[in-house]
Enzyme design. Sequence first.
Site, mmCIF file in Angstrom:
data_model
loop_
_atom_site.group_PDB
_atom_site.id
_atom_site.type_symbol
_atom_site.label_atom_id
_atom_site.label_comp_id
_atom_site.label_asym_id
_atom_site.label_seq_id
_atom_site.Cartn_x
_atom_site.Cartn_y
_atom_site.Cartn_z
ATOM 1 N N TRP A 84 0.843 -1.211 0.000
ATOM 2 C CA TRP A 84 0.000 0.000 0.000
ATOM 3 C C TRP A 84 0.876 1.259 0.000
ATOM 4 O O TRP A 84 0.653 2.185 -0.793
ATOM 5 C CB TRP A 84 -0.891 -0.041 1.242
ATOM 6 C CG TRP A 84 -1.953 1.005 1.314
ATOM 7 C CD1 TRP A 84 -2.544 1.660 0.268
ATOM 8 C CD2 TRP A 84 -2.561 1.510 2.511
ATOM 9 N NE1 TRP A 84 -3.489 2.535 0.735
ATOM 10 C CE2 TRP A 84 -3.514 2.457 2.118
ATOM 11 C CE3 TRP A 84 -2.397 1.240 3.867
ATOM 12 C CZ2 TRP A 84 -4.299 3.152 3.040
ATOM 13 C CZ3 TRP A 84 -3.178 1.915 4.788
ATOM 14 C CH2 TRP A 84 -4.119 2.864 4.377
ATOM 15 N N TYR A 142 -0.144 1.977 10.081
ATOM 16 C CA TYR A 142 -1.180 1.485 9.162
ATOM 17 C C TYR A 142 -2.550 1.934 9.656
ATOM 18 O O TYR A 142 -3.405 2.344 8.870
ATOM 19 C CB TYR A 142 -1.082 -0.045 9.135
ATOM 20 C CG TYR A 142 -2.010 -0.763 8.196
ATOM 21 C CD1 TYR A 142 -1.619 -1.053 6.895
ATOM 22 C CD2 TYR A 142 -3.265 -1.214 8.627
ATOM 23 C CE1 TYR A 142 -2.462 -1.762 6.037
ATOM 24 C CE2 TYR A 142 -4.105 -1.915 7.781
ATOM 25 C CZ TYR A 142 -3.707 -2.180 6.479
ATOM 26 O OH TYR A 142 -4.539 -2.882 5.645
ATOM 27 N N GLY A 177 -6.925 -6.449 4.246
ATOM 28 C CA GLY A 177 -6.606 -5.014 4.291
ATOM 29 C C GLY A 177 -7.405 -4.255 5.324
ATOM 30 O O GLY A 177 -7.858 -3.144 5.077
ATOM 31 N N ARG A 235 -5.092 -9.466 1.039
ATOM 32 C CA ARG A 235 -5.936 -10.456 1.723
ATOM 33 C C ARG A 235 -7.213 -9.770 2.182
ATOM 34 O O ARG A 235 -8.214 -9.799 1.493
ATOM 35 C CB ARG A 235 -5.154 -11.095 2.892
ATOM 36 C CG ARG A 235 -5.769 -12.388 3.423
ATOM 37 C CD ARG A 235 -4.947 -12.948 4.579
ATOM 38 N NE ARG A 235 -4.813 -12.006 5.665
ATOM 39 C CZ ARG A 235 -5.658 -11.904 6.684
ATOM 40 N NH1 ARG A 235 -6.673 -12.712 6.780
ATOM 41 N NH2 ARG A 235 -5.473 -10.983 7.630
ATOM 42 N N HIS A 284 13.152 -3.937 4.081
ATOM 43 C CA HIS A 284 12.658 -4.449 5.369
ATOM 44 C C HIS A 284 13.780 -4.414 6.413
ATOM 45 O O HIS A 284 13.593 -4.884 7.537
ATOM 46 C CB HIS A 284 12.227 -5.914 5.225
ATOM 47 C CG HIS A 284 10.898 -6.126 4.544
ATOM 48 N ND1 HIS A 284 9.812 -5.300 4.703
ATOM 49 C CD2 HIS A 284 10.469 -7.112 3.712
ATOM 50 C CE1 HIS A 284 8.800 -5.768 3.986
ATOM 51 N NE2 HIS A 284 9.166 -6.854 3.383
HETATM 52 P P1 PAP Z 1 5.001 -7.278 2.363
HETATM 53 O O1 PAP Z 1 5.668 -6.639 3.539
HETATM 54 O O2 PAP Z 1 5.288 -8.750 2.237
HETATM 55 O O3 PAP Z 1 5.212 -6.547 1.079
HETATM 56 P P2 PAP Z 1 2.533 -6.008 2.998
HETATM 57 O O4 PAP Z 1 2.091 -5.305 1.781
HETATM 58 O O5 PAP Z 1 3.171 -5.201 4.062
HETATM 59 O O6 PAP Z 1 3.433 -7.247 2.614
HETATM 60 O O7 PAP Z 1 1.330 -6.730 3.709
HETATM 61 C C1 PAP Z 1 0.155 -7.094 3.101
HETATM 62 C C2 PAP Z 1 -0.952 -6.582 3.987
HETATM 63 O O8 PAP Z 1 -1.320 -5.282 3.534
HETATM 64 C C3 PAP Z 1 -2.156 -7.459 3.861
HETATM 65 O O9 PAP Z 1 -2.843 -7.341 5.109
HETATM 66 P P3 PAP Z 1 -3.874 -8.466 5.637
HETATM 67 O O10 PAP Z 1 -3.164 -9.770 5.540
HETATM 68 O O11 PAP Z 1 -4.188 -8.077 7.044
HETATM 69 O O12 PAP Z 1 -5.060 -8.380 4.762
HETATM 70 C C4 PAP Z 1 -2.882 -6.784 2.722
HETATM 71 O O13 PAP Z 1 -4.249 -7.123 2.634
HETATM 72 C C5 PAP Z 1 -2.675 -5.329 3.078
HETATM 73 N N1 PAP Z 1 -2.826 -4.443 1.924
HETATM 74 C C6 PAP Z 1 -2.382 -4.640 0.659
HETATM 75 N N2 PAP Z 1 -2.733 -3.627 -0.116
HETATM 76 C C7 PAP Z 1 -3.424 -2.752 0.640
HETATM 77 C C8 PAP Z 1 -4.072 -1.523 0.390
HETATM 78 N N3 PAP Z 1 -4.072 -0.972 -0.821
HETATM 79 N N4 PAP Z 1 -4.680 -0.901 1.422
HETATM 80 C C9 PAP Z 1 -4.690 -1.444 2.647
HETATM 81 N N5 PAP Z 1 -4.106 -2.624 2.962
HETATM 82 C C10 PAP Z 1 -3.478 -3.273 1.972
#
Ligand code: PAP
Length: 353
Positions: A101, A250, A318, A316, A162
């Site tokens: 995000w 977040y 979000g 997933r 990271h």
């Molecule tokens: P990474 O560190 O492996 O790149 P990262 O993007 O930080 O992963 O984590 C994914 C989480 O961000 C997911 O959370 P959840 O498992 O609780 O659902 C994902 O759904 C969420 N996410 C991805 N895109 C967005 C978005 N546009 N807005 C809000 N949350 C998001």
Amino acid sequence: MTLSKAPISSVISYFMLTSGQVIPLPPAPKYLQEDDLTLECRQLLPSLPREPGWIASSLYQYQGFWYASRQLQEVLECQQHFQARDSDVLLVTTPKSGTTWLKAIVFAIVNREAFPPAAAEHHPLLVNNPHDLVPFLERKFYVDKNVPDLASLASPRLLSTHLPNSSLPESVKSSACKLVYLCRNPMDTFVSLWHFTNELRPKNLGDHSLEDSFDRFCRGASLCGPFWDHVLGYWEESLEKPQKVLVLTYEEMKENPNLYVRKLAEFLGCPFSQEEDASGLVDEVVKLCSFGNLSNLEVNKNGKLSSGVENRVFFRRGEVGDWKNLLTAEMLDTMEKISEEKLGKSGMKFRVS
Ligand code: PAP
């Protein structure tokens, strides 16, 4: 084909059925391959503390934080080779804190002139996963000739990592580059990580137990963990150098994304003008980068990163507070106690629900 007659080679893995039949397994995706490490990394591994891995076979503790072997090699390489520029922007996260995000939002902000967010059908975010637009420092740029070197990217570069603050390459610390650090409450971070690593583990291993994973996360033995030390390192750095490091959560971004899109643009030295704001540009950035929009794009439903990870696994639910569907009251209590112990005095706080 008679499965038992399949030829066996050292390159392809095979699986033996209870009937005695042997079937070839498809080659492991890149992120699971652990046999192409540099000599330096292979020599270092036996001297490091080791724990069972979440996705690959093991995690190793290096400079106080835990990495899979491939990831560790990439950490070593970027520490040795990465040259920061004063104009660089680094997006920093612990895994599953909202990296995807943040990458989308900052990409949309800094490129808003070249790619107006409202010109929807031509925007790079509509046909690329955000990870393909904002590369990680700790990837195989330094040894993999198929991947463009970070040094060949034009300034200003938008990059991500990271890495914990204490392990950043020297040039990041000594240059005037800016760091945006996004973190997320530990319960949701853990739950997201648990789902993510279960998706990426080889299917024949089955899912990790929630209890065992929770115990390991709380002990710090998770990808780039300990989570709390990661957060504290950047929080303290932001208090000391507020012009260089901006810490966001977040939860606050979910609550008021427009406010934080404006804050990000200001911090990065490209604030929205009154005209831009009045024209609804901030709303357009928020809308373009929203979970609902990105997760429904074809590229994010069916595409893959070069590492072999499917783009869909970065989207997933979000939401804030999804941990309530999985964690017990006792688990919450444990997390709260650790957070208080590790972060209580620092002033860094997460909103829990
Ligand atoms: P990474 O560190 O492996 O790149 P990262 O993007 O930080 O992963 O984590 C994914 C989480 O961000 C997911 O959370 P959840 O498992 O609780 O659902 C994902 O759904 C969420 N996410 C991805 N895109 C967005 C978005 N546009 N807005 C809000 N949350 C998001």
